[in-house]
Write an enzyme that holds these catalytic residues in place. Sequence first.
Site, mmCIF file in Angstrom:
data_model
loop_
_atom_site.group_PDB
_atom_site.id
_atom_site.type_symbol
_atom_site.label_atom_id
_atom_site.label_comp_id
_atom_site.label_asym_id
_atom_site.label_seq_id
_atom_site.Cartn_x
_atom_site.Cartn_y
_atom_site.Cartn_z
ATOM 1 C CD GLU A 262 -2.832 -1.225 2.422
ATOM 2 O OE1 GLU A 262 -2.733 -0.314 3.276
ATOM 3 O OE2 GLU A 262 -3.643 -2.154 2.519
ATOM 4 C CG HIS A 280 -6.092 -0.162 5.025
ATOM 5 N ND1 HIS A 280 -4.864 -0.760 5.143
ATOM 6 C CD2 HIS A 280 -6.802 -0.578 6.110
ATOM 7 C CE1 HIS A 280 -4.821 -1.495 6.247
ATOM 8 N NE2 HIS A 280 -5.997 -1.389 6.844
#
Length: 528
Positions: A262, A280
């Site tokens: 990420e 997220h």
Amino acid sequence: MSFNILISDPLSEDGIFPLRQAEGMNIVVDTTCTPAELAEKIRDYDALLVRSQTQVTRDIIENAPNLKIIGRAGVGVDNIDLDAATEHGIIVVNAPDGNTNSAAEHTIAMLTALARKIPQAFNSLKSGEWDRKSFIGVELKNKTLGVIGLGRIGAEVAARAKGQRMNVIAYDPFLTEEKAKKMGISSGTVEEVLKAADFITIHTPLLKETRNMINAEAFAIMKEGVQIVNCARGGIIDEDALYDAIVSKKVAGAALDVFEQEPFVGHKLLTLPEVIATPHLGASTIEAQESVAIDVSHDVVTFLNGGAVQNPVNLPSVSKEVLAKIEPFFDLSEKIGIFLSRLSNKVIEEVNIYYAGELAESDVRPLTRNTLKGLLKRNLGEHVNDVNAKYLAERFGIKVNEHKTSTTKGFSNLITVEITTASGIRRVSGTLLNGLGARIVKVDDNLVDISPEGHLLFVKHKDQPGAIGRVGTMLAVENINIATMQVGRSTVGGDAIMMLTVDNHVEQENVNRLKELEDIYDVIAIDL
């Protein structure tokens, strides 16, 4: 008495209201400190509150002579050096329950959006199209939801899915049939869940055992047209394998909130119209952000006023006298727990720990927690620690009993750990030997002498000529070098065990080959 509290990451005012309300709390909010500035500033503070931004390193902790407690407003504590905190007598607390509802709601939202193709339809409409035929979805009612991992969040998702009138089948290493029945769901192995489910949602921690657990082999046994949701941890799903499964039409769609790397941008998965994704956001609600801060604030106030915290992460200090007696057994007790967790894949119902010799005269509760940590670590990873291990065991319905006896069976001190499962009882004993250190001296009814470290192979076999030779030959073919070997048996010609230490980790495919050998009942690779 007054205390100085530093908040170094942004927290809402509602979240820190318990601190504002308490007497004697001098609160300073400074979210602009560099690491060097924080290391200098922390000298004057009794408590530090952070989220994920501040890195609480050993340097910072060693420059904090007055620091008594660190509060992490959230679940993960990767940004805090727990070893350094423990060494300096600083307790660390977190908020493991604060985002449960938020994460469960996000999972259900993703599940529904996936089933009804809501994001795709919205994007089509936004681009000026009125296309009803391309976005025909499916109902959740009467579909089977497979839940892998039934902790706090997984259990919440299962309950909400029941509200959608879905059938739920779940796998969790601590899920008994009795517990599943009370929840109104079915239990199964991972393979049974993957085969039965129309939708699959993941709620496990990211561990060695769970990394890429949803891989090409897993997709192969799923139903045609299955749909996948992951709002837990990136890395549990093999993203390249998921891409291939969607392209081949084996998987009809995927809803992802977490990713192995990420920020998750530019990946080929995002080019597929069957994939919906969020950055997220599982815990990103106003309520969750406030809740975790409130939980941590309450613990900080309670601790500074001499009370017991609700969510400790590390081991509080024990008296120097007790520590001196039991500290040498810390590593052994954890290794026995890890060893036993590998011997049995069944749900643990009861744990009995027997302390013999001089240990029986000491406060051994820290050793019990350490043993439980080893037992639970296989499935819970770093989430379980010395402090919360007993609490987690009890939460999963595991009965824990501590016994002391003067019978040492020839050893100065002896720790015996016994687990009860639906398949029976497994038992391991260990001790410290002068000059040799920690040793495992008994496995079930078999006497052995094994150092609990490195790569081990546990082999259960029939006590017949040739069994040992066949194992050695197979390992030689696979270029696996044996360092030591112990053989134990309870009766001549009956069941026996081999305990081997080898130079490298033994892969599962080699374990399976060993199991196929004549007179070999079971083989388990154990890394300590």
